[in-house]
Enzyme design. Structure first.
Site, PDB file in Angstrom:
ATOM      1  N   TYR A   6       2.406 -22.563 -22.554  1.00  0.00           N
ATOM      2  CA  TYR A   6       2.013 -23.776 -21.840  1.00  0.00           C
ATOM      3  C   TYR A   6       1.971 -24.899 -22.871  1.00  0.00           C
ATOM      4  CZ  TYR A   6      -0.833 -26.494 -18.452  1.00  0.00           C
ATOM      5  OH  TYR A   6      -1.313 -27.441 -17.569  1.00  0.00           O
ATOM      6  N   LYS A  56       6.020 -23.599 -19.670  1.00  0.00           N
ATOM      7  CA  LYS A  56       5.681 -24.693 -18.775  1.00  0.00           C
ATOM      8  C   LYS A  56       5.539 -25.930 -19.645  1.00  0.00           C
ATOM      9  CE  LYS A  56       2.395 -26.953 -15.869  1.00  0.00           C
ATOM     10  NZ  LYS A  56       0.969 -27.241 -15.656  1.00  0.00           N
TER      11      LYS A  56
END
Length: 307
Positions: A134, A162
């Site tokens: 992330y 992400k």
């Protein structure tokens, strides 16, 4: 695991006294699946993971896994400051039956890129589940180095990233390099920049993780479908509508609350107005929206065709 499509980062509905509202969370899962979600991401930024106790985190994951009932994969955010703490969350998430994990780099104190890579390897090996990185520099104060992502993509420590950095230039370079190295078929790139999803998909991103998708999952699913079919005019039109709807995160007066409180409060106020959740409460110390701000959120929902 190959992740594509629209993957909403679930909001965490709370009761007025701050407990996890499991009934509302189950309704939210149904709302998102009906809207076309291809997976669910619990305990991300939109899920207020940083504000929840460990018991609340477990309740969220248990409820999400039960509500999804195997229909789509469930991703668990295991975000914390240090490797041992992340590993603890990861092992608990694995025991609760999630399908994959999502972790940031360590934060509070900075780490060298080699230490960041070691962090992800320890989490992946310790939990035994597929792992996504992330990349969210505003929250962890460092951007994941492309060299680290590529190294961990090549050795299969990571199955994807992400990207919530907002850096489209870096995203473009990462996607090009993945293609050149033949890694694009095994490493998923998901954009978290919800106002530029059409641009990211045009560059080759595999999907989108958008907090506004809690409110309008069908809109992001349509946007993804248009892009994948090469209907770029339609994709741009859908993105423009969603960009206008996104203004609901600015309904509050910035002199009275943080941007985080305004955004999450806006999402939850919208979900309450749509009848998905019972209470728009956010976790302490985030301040609630005023009645006037809620009316602004309602206006945006009507203008966006949702009410």
């Amino acid at each position: 695991m190959r992740l594509t499509g629209f993957i909403p980062p679930l909001c965490t509905p709370l009761t007025p006294d701050g407990a996890v509202d499991t009934a509302s969370l189950r309704r939210l899962v149904e709302h998102l699946l009906a809207g076309g979600a291809s997976a669910l991401f619990a305990l991300g930024t939109s899920g207020e993971a940083a504000f929840l106790t460990d018991d609340q985190r477990r309740t969220v994951l248990r409820t999400a896994v039960e509500a999804a009932d195997g229909r789509v994969p469930v991703l668990a955010g295991v975000i914390d400051m240090t490797t041992p703490r992340v590993l603890g969350h990861a092992r608990e998430a694995a025991a609760l039956g999630v399908d994959a994990l999502v972790a940031t780099a360590p934060f509070y104190t900075g780490t060298h890129p080699a230490e960041t890579a070691d962090h992800f390897r320890r989490v992946r090996d310790g939990a035994g589940l597929p792992l996504l990185a992330y990349d969210i520099p505003p929250c962890v104060h460092t951007k994941l180095p492309p060299a680290v992502l590529l190294e961990l993509a090549e050795d299969r420590t990571l199955i994807g990233v992400k990207d919530s950095s907002g850096d489209l230039n870096a995203l473009r370079r990462l996607l090009v390099t993945l293609r050149h190295r033949g890694l694009d078929a095994t490493f998923s790139v998901l954009t978290g920049s919800e106002l530029t999803v059409d641009a990211a998909l045009l560059m080759g991103a595999d999907g989108v993780v958008a907090g506004l998708g809690n409110v309008d999952p069908a809109g992001y699913a349509r946007l993804y479908d248009h892009a994948r079919a090469g209907r770029w005019t339609e994709a741009a039109a859908e993105q423009d509508r969603l960009a206008a709807l996104f203004a609901l995160v600015e309904a509050a007066d910035p002199a009275t609350m943080s941007g985080t409180a305004a955004a999450l409060g806006g999402f939850k106020a919208a979900l309450r107005l749509l009848g998905v959740i019972d209470c728009p409460a956010t976790a302490a110390p985030l301040r609630p929206l005023s009645e006037g701000a809620v009316r602004v959120v309602e206006r945006h929902l009507k203008e966006g065709g949702l009410l």
